[in-house]
Design a protein around this motif. Structure first.
Motif, PDB file in Angstrom:
ATOM      1  N   ALA A 207       0.826  -1.209   0.000  1.00 43.72           N
ATOM      2  CA  ALA A 207       0.000   0.000   0.000  1.00 43.72           C
ATOM      3  C   ALA A 207       0.862   1.262   0.000  1.00 43.72           C
ATOM      4  O   ALA A 207       0.591   2.216  -0.734  1.00 43.72           O
ATOM      5  N   PHE A 208       1.930   1.278   0.809  1.00 39.51           N
ATOM      6  CA  PHE A 208       2.759   2.482   0.867  1.00 39.51           C
ATOM      7  C   PHE A 208       3.687   2.600  -0.343  1.00 39.51           C
ATOM      8  O   PHE A 208       4.268   3.650  -0.586  1.00 39.51           O
ATOM      9  N   GLY A 209       3.836   1.511  -1.108  1.00 44.17           N
ATOM     10  CA  GLY A 209       4.603   1.595  -2.342  1.00 44.17           C
ATOM     11  C   GLY A 209       3.764   2.120  -3.491  1.00 44.17           C
ATOM     12  O   GLY A 209       4.298   2.549  -4.514  1.00 44.17           O
ATOM     13  N   LEU A 210       2.429   2.077  -3.317  1.00 40.61           N
ATOM     14  CA  LEU A 210       1.540   2.488  -4.407  1.00 40.61           C
ATOM     15  C   LEU A 210       1.850   3.901  -4.921  1.00 40.61           C
ATOM     16  O   LEU A 210       1.948   4.100  -6.129  1.00 40.61           O
ATOM     17  N   PRO A 211       2.015   4.921  -4.046  1.00 41.87           N
ATOM     18  CA  PRO A 211       2.262   6.275  -4.564  1.00 41.87           C
ATOM     19  C   PRO A 211       3.463   6.365  -5.510  1.00 41.87           C
ATOM     20  O   PRO A 211       3.315   6.826  -6.645  1.00 41.87           O
ATOM     21  N   ILE A 212       4.614   5.892  -5.076  1.00 42.01           N
ATOM     22  CA  ILE A 212       5.808   6.041  -5.920  1.00 42.01           C
ATOM     23  C   ILE A 212       5.691   5.188  -7.179  1.00 42.01           C
ATOM     24  O   ILE A 212       6.063   5.625  -8.275  1.00 42.01           O
ATOM     25  N   CYS A 213       5.123   3.978  -7.056  1.00 44.46           N
ATOM     26  CA  CYS A 213       4.995   3.115  -8.235  1.00 44.46           C
ATOM     27  C   CYS A 213       4.006   3.699  -9.235  1.00 44.46           C
ATOM     28  O   CYS A 213       4.226   3.654 -10.448  1.00 44.46           O
ATOM     29  N   THR A 214       2.897   4.262  -8.725  1.00 44.71           N
ATOM     30  CA  THR A 214       1.932   4.898  -9.609  1.00 44.71           C
ATOM     31  C   THR A 214       2.573   6.076 -10.333  1.00 44.71           C
ATOM     32  O   THR A 214       2.433   6.242 -11.548  1.00 44.71           O
ATOM     33  N   LEU A 215       3.305   6.884  -9.578  1.00 42.46           N
ATOM     34  CA  LEU A 215       3.950   8.070 -10.151  1.00 42.46           C
ATOM     35  C   LEU A 215       4.901   7.684 -11.283  1.00 42.46           C
ATOM     36  O   LEU A 215       4.810   8.197 -12.407  1.00 42.46           O
ATOM     37  N   LEU A 216       5.791   6.750 -11.007  1.00 45.43           N
ATOM     38  CA  LEU A 216       6.792   6.397 -12.013  1.00 45.43           C
ATOM     39  C   LEU A 216       6.165   5.711 -13.215  1.00 45.43           C
ATOM     40  O   LEU A 216       6.531   5.987 -14.355  1.00 45.43           O
ATOM     41  N   MET A 217       5.196   4.810 -12.977  1.00 41.37           N
ATOM     42  CA  MET A 217       4.587   4.109 -14.111  1.00 41.37           C
ATOM     43  C   MET A 217       3.751   5.073 -14.956  1.00 41.37           C
ATOM     44  O   MET A 217       3.763   4.993 -16.174  1.00 41.37           O
ATOM     45  N   ARG A 218       3.028   6.004 -14.295  1.00 40.07           N
ATOM     46  CA  ARG A 218       2.248   6.956 -15.090  1.00 40.07           C
ATOM     47  C   ARG A 218       3.169   7.782 -15.979  1.00 40.07           C
ATOM     48  O   ARG A 218       2.920   7.961 -17.170  1.00 40.07           O
ATOM     49  N   ASN A 219       4.262   8.290 -15.377  1.00 40.15           N
ATOM     50  CA  ASN A 219       5.181   9.096 -16.174  1.00 40.15           C
ATOM     51  C   ASN A 219       5.779   8.292 -17.314  1.00 40.15           C
ATOM     52  O   ASN A 219       5.964   8.796 -18.414  1.00 40.15           O
ATOM     53  N   PHE A 220       6.076   7.022 -17.048  1.00 38.71           N
ATOM     54  CA  PHE A 220       6.668   6.196 -18.100  1.00 38.71           C
ATOM     55  C   PHE A 220       5.649   5.930 -19.216  1.00 38.71           C
ATOM     56  O   PHE A 220       5.949   6.101 -20.396  1.00 38.71           O
ATOM     57  N   PHE A 221       4.429   5.537 -18.837  1.00 41.56           N
ATOM     58  CA  PHE A 221       3.405   5.264 -19.849  1.00 41.56           C
ATOM     59  C   PHE A 221       3.078   6.522 -20.653  1.00 41.56           C
ATOM     60  O   PHE A 221       2.798   6.449 -21.843  1.00 41.56           O
ATOM     61  N   SER A 222       3.118   7.691 -19.993  1.00 45.29           N
ATOM     62  CA  SER A 222       2.781   8.926 -20.702  1.00 45.29           C
ATOM     63  C   SER A 222       3.778   9.217 -21.808  1.00 45.29           C
ATOM     64  O   SER A 222       3.448   9.890 -22.788  1.00 45.29           O
ATOM     65  N   ALA A 223       5.004   8.716 -21.643  1.00 46.73           N
ATOM     66  CA  ALA A 223       6.022   8.981 -22.662  1.00 46.73           C
ATOM     67  C   ALA A 223       5.890   8.034 -23.854  1.00 46.73           C
ATOM     68  O   ALA A 223       6.528   8.238 -24.886  1.00 46.73           O
ATOM     69  N   ILE A 224       5.030   7.001 -23.730  1.00 48.91           N
ATOM     70  CA  ILE A 224       4.825   6.081 -24.859  1.00 48.91           C
ATOM     71  C   ILE A 224       3.777   6.683 -25.796  1.00 48.91           C
ATOM     72  O   ILE A 224       2.694   7.051 -25.350  1.00 48.91           O
ATOM     73  N   PRO A 225       4.079   6.772 -27.090  1.00 48.52           N
ATOM     74  CA  PRO A 225       3.149   7.418 -28.030  1.00 48.52           C
ATOM     75  C   PRO A 225       1.780   6.736 -28.030  1.00 48.52           C
ATOM     76  O   PRO A 225       1.684   5.499 -27.990  1.00 48.52           O
ATOM     77  N   ALA A 226       0.739   7.565 -28.107  1.00 47.68           N
ATOM     78  CA  ALA A 226      -0.630   7.048 -28.086  1.00 47.68           C
ATOM     79  C   ALA A 226      -0.887   6.160 -29.303  1.00 47.68           C
ATOM     80  O   ALA A 226      -1.691   5.233 -29.242  1.00 47.68           O
ATOM     81  N   ALA A 227      -0.172   6.412 -30.413  1.00 43.10           N
ATOM     82  CA  ALA A 227      -0.394   5.652 -31.650  1.00 43.10           C
ATOM     83  C   ALA A 227      -0.215   4.153 -31.422  1.00 43.10           C
ATOM     84  O   ALA A 227      -0.906   3.328 -32.020  1.00 43.10           O
ATOM     85  N   LEU A 228       0.718   3.814 -30.522  1.00 49.25           N
ATOM     86  CA  LEU A 228       1.007   2.410 -30.252  1.00 49.25           C
ATOM     87  C   LEU A 228      -0.230   1.710 -29.693  1.00 49.25           C
ATOM     88  O   LEU A 228      -0.582   0.590 -30.083  1.00 49.25           O
ATOM     89  N   ARG A 229      -0.890   2.424 -28.737  1.00 53.21           N
ATOM     90  CA  ARG A 229      -2.086   1.847 -28.136  1.00 53.21           C
ATOM     91  C   ARG A 229      -3.220   1.818 -29.160  1.00 53.21           C
ATOM     92  O   ARG A 229      -3.916   0.813 -29.294  1.00 53.21           O
ATOM     93  N   ASP A 230      -3.380   2.944 -29.883  1.00 56.93           N
ATOM     94  CA  ASP A 230      -4.480   3.050 -30.850  1.00 56.93           C
ATOM     95  C   ASP A 230      -4.407   1.942 -31.896  1.00 56.93           C
ATOM     96  O   ASP A 230      -5.425   1.331 -32.245  1.00 56.93           O
ATOM     97  N   ALA A 231      -3.191   1.663 -32.363  1.00 51.79           N
ATOM     98  CA  ALA A 231      -3.035   0.622 -33.383  1.00 51.79           C
ATOM     99  C   ALA A 231      -3.522  -0.724 -32.856  1.00 51.79           C
ATOM    100  O   ALA A 231      -4.226  -1.466 -33.557  1.00 51.79           O
ATOM    101  N   ALA A 232      -3.157  -1.013 -31.612  1.00 54.22           N
ATOM    102  CA  ALA A 232      -3.565  -2.287 -31.028  1.00 54.22           C
ATOM    103  C   ALA A 232      -5.079  -2.340 -30.847  1.00 54.22           C
ATOM    104  O   ALA A 232      -5.705  -3.386 -31.067  1.00 54.22           O
ATOM    105  N   VAL A 233      -5.664  -1.179 -30.447  1.00 50.47           N
ATOM    106  CA  VAL A 233      -7.108  -1.142 -30.242  1.00 50.47           C
ATOM    107  C   VAL A 233      -7.832  -1.367 -31.568  1.00 50.47           C
ATOM    108  O   VAL A 233      -8.818  -2.103 -31.643  1.00 50.47           O
ATOM    109  N   VAL A 234      -7.320  -0.746 -32.650  1.00 53.31           N
ATOM    110  CA  VAL A 234      -7.914  -0.937 -33.974  1.00 53.31           C
ATOM    111  C   VAL A 234      -7.866  -2.411 -34.360  1.00 53.31           C
ATOM    112  O   VAL A 234      -8.803  -2.961 -34.942  1.00 53.31           O
TER     113      VAL A 234
END
Lengths: 293, 293
Positions: free
Chosen positions: B164-191
């Motif tokens: 539970a106490f690891g959630l904040p830092i893990c959420t922060l780092l993973m969100r920042n990392f995922f945000s740097a991945i281009p949306a096109a990658l996800r969109d292509a898979a969704v299509v």
């Protein structure tokens, strides 16, 4: 489409948020509740005592003492490791050969547990064969050497120095990261304009380190509020409460004396102080983001 | 106009400047080397003394070289049944808690980054803020909670609380990392007909290895080194983790300083190994966790 998105949002967030609510947020609210009781830690039952615990806080000399020590801790945290980390970062940022090895040695203590750091420094301060007293004695300063952790005048600062030893590396890492964002063109431009090294340091580098400084300062202050492990290991808050911090006092009142109601009241105060500091920090970060975006 | 204006520099001036630069560099090396030696002394003292006999320590102090390298202290520490139990317990807590905290961080970080909704930003800040609060503010309610569900003095509270106490830092780092991945990658898979679960598992995670390495080193180090939670939630020797055990055993070996030193070294080996082999990730995590906060 929108419905399936909500399905995944809920599916992904359910467990993390549930955990966070049950283990972090709920207990926080419960601390407020317990601060109004006289729970003793053993029995299941307790009585409501209203704001009695809070009125006790304001007349308890031990609480004033813990506040004072925590403020001293913060002040020391803002100077010792912060300035030390800044100086090391500036020195090691130059393209000198072997900088990597130096850096590694300075941040190695970060990976040690505070339990180990405390143990290491207990030995430095050991009255008979500790490094500090041996050195002082060999320099002829026999009058200065003493039982550092057993003297009320020196116990607090001795613990802080041990803590600062570890924190310096952390400050250095953050300043070094900040320094990589200083563009070399800017430094070259300053040099062409006739700035000497001292001028470009004071007028170009240090101002550009502002974001890193905000982080280092915030960490120093917030980590001061958390100062518990190393105090517990080195002095337990003694002698005569001379090294009691807020976090240490909260532990002693709750888990040594079993005044869980009173301990909860202290933790509520700790929370309120943290809220103010964290809000201030977030505001600074946001201000900086606006400045640089 | 003064003579320091670059245009007016003579050849002689330049030669002198180069000489003084070289001198300054040499001075920097000497100063840094002295500082690094002083800085490493506390740790070195413990390591050296762990190879000495108690007699040697009480006669020559911690800081003299041992007459011969002697592993008796390690033998003694390791064959004390408790030390092995502590080390095993530390692994039993650290490995699952590290994995689980990263897992919840991946789930929530993905939603905050790729599936935002009205209010998700506020929720994100609410989660991340948990990182900054002193754990003392939830100590008493959690103590009561785990007591009442019969988990006191087991390893479960440690795993749950660290997750539970690891959630904040893990959420922060993973969100920042995922945000740097281009949306096109996800969109292509969704299509191509993939749902969010498949996108996360097959598209996002395979390219997230660097972020996972950063979080793995950070979480492992923090959880392994933790002192407060096992102190509060465990009581018997069979449930202690190594950092608390270190302090518990000090009484038993109160004058066997060499054994104490050996125990401190044993307790630090896992995080030292991580630090040596994954230093890059470790430092990256330290700065990311701090700067982006």
């Amino acid at each position: 489409m929108a419905r399936s998105r909500w399905f995944w949002r809920i599916a992904f967030l359910a467990i993390p948020l549930l955990l966070y609510l049950v283990i972090v947020v709920g207990p926080l609210l419960y601390s407020f509740f317990f601060s109004l009781t006289d729970w003793n830690g053993f029995s299941f039952d307790f009585n409501f005592v209203g704001l009695e615990n809070f009125s006790k806080i304001f007349v308890d000399p031990l609480f004033g003492n813990a506040i004072k020590n925590t403020i001293i801790w913060m002040a020391a945290a803002l100077t010792l490791p912060t300035l030390g980390g800044l100086a090391l970062a500036l020195a090691l940022n130059s393209r000198m050969r072997g900088a990597r090895i130096y850096k590694s040695l300075f941040y190695l203590p970060i990976c040690l547990s505070l339990a180990v750091v405390g143990q290491i420094w207990i030995w430095i301060y050991q009255p008979r064969w500790g490094l500090l007293n041996i050195t002082l004695d060999s320099l002829g300063l026999v009058d200065v050497s003493r039982a550092w952790l057993a003297s009320p005048e020196t116990a607090l600062i001795a613990v802080i120095v041990a803590w600062a030893w570890q924190q310096t590396g952390l400050a250095m890492v953050i300043f070094l990261a900040g320094l990589t964002s200083v563009p070399t063109e800017l430094l070259e431009a300053a040099q062409i304009d006739g700035a000497n090294q001292r001028q470009s340091l004071l007028r170009v580098v240090i101002p550009l380190l502002q974001p890193a400084s905000v982080v280092v300062i915030a960490l120093a202050v917030i980590n001061s509020l958390k100062s518990f492990d190393i105090v517990y290991i080195m002095t337990g808050g003694g002698p005569f409460h001379s090294s009691d911090t807020l976090a240490m006092m909260m532990y002693n009142e709750s888990f040594k004396k079993y005044f869980m109601g009173y301990g909860s009241a202290i933790s509520v105060v700790l929370f309120l102080i943290a809220v103010v500091l964290i809000a201030f920090y977030f505001r600074q970060v946001r201000r900086l983001e606006n400045l640089y975006d | 106009m003064t003579s320091s204006t670059p245009a007016l520099k003579t050849v002689q001036d330049e030669a002198q400047e180069r000489r003084s630069n070289r001198l300054a560099l040499a001075a920097l090396y000497v100063t840094l080397t002295i500082i690094v030696i002083l800085y490493s002394l506390p740790g070195l003292g413990v390591i050296i003394s762990s190879f000495k006999t108690t007699q040697e320590i009480s006669q020559g102090g911690l800081w003299s070289a041992p007459a011969q390298i002697n592993f008796d202290n390690y033998d003694e520490a390791w064959n004390n049944g408790n030390v092995r139990t502590y080390v095993v317990n530390s692994f039993l807590v650290t490995i699952p808690a590290t994995l689980l905290s990263i897992l919840v961080g991946i789930l929530s970080g993905y939603v905050f980054s790729k599936l935002p909704f009205r209010g998700s930003n506020a929720l994100f800040i609410f989660v991340v803020a948990g990182m900054f609060f002193p754990p003392q503010i939830v100590l008493i309610p959690l103590f009561r909670l785990f007591n009442s569900v019969g988990l006191y003095d087991t390893l479960w509270p440690l795993i749950i609380v660290h997750t539970a106490f690891g959630l904040p830092i893990c959420t922060l780092l993973m969100r920042n990392f995922f945000s740097a991945i281009p949306a096109a990658l996800r969109d292509a898979a969704v299509v191509d007909g993939a749902n969010e679960g498949q996108v996360l598992l097959r598209v996002m995670l395979p390219i997230s290895l660097p972020a996972l390495a950063v979080l793995g080193t950070l979480q492992f180090t923090w959880i392994w080194n933790d002192f407060l939670w096992p102190l509060i939630f465990t009581q018997s020797d069979s449930m202690r983790t190594v950092m608390v055990g270190l302090v518990t055993l000090k009484g038993q070996y109160s004058v066997a300083w060499g054994v104490q030193g050996a125990m401190a070294v044993i307790a630090s080996i896992p995080t030292l190994v991580i630090f040596i082999f994954f230093q890059r990730y470790f430092i990256q995590g330290m700065t990311l966790g701090a700067v982006k906060g």
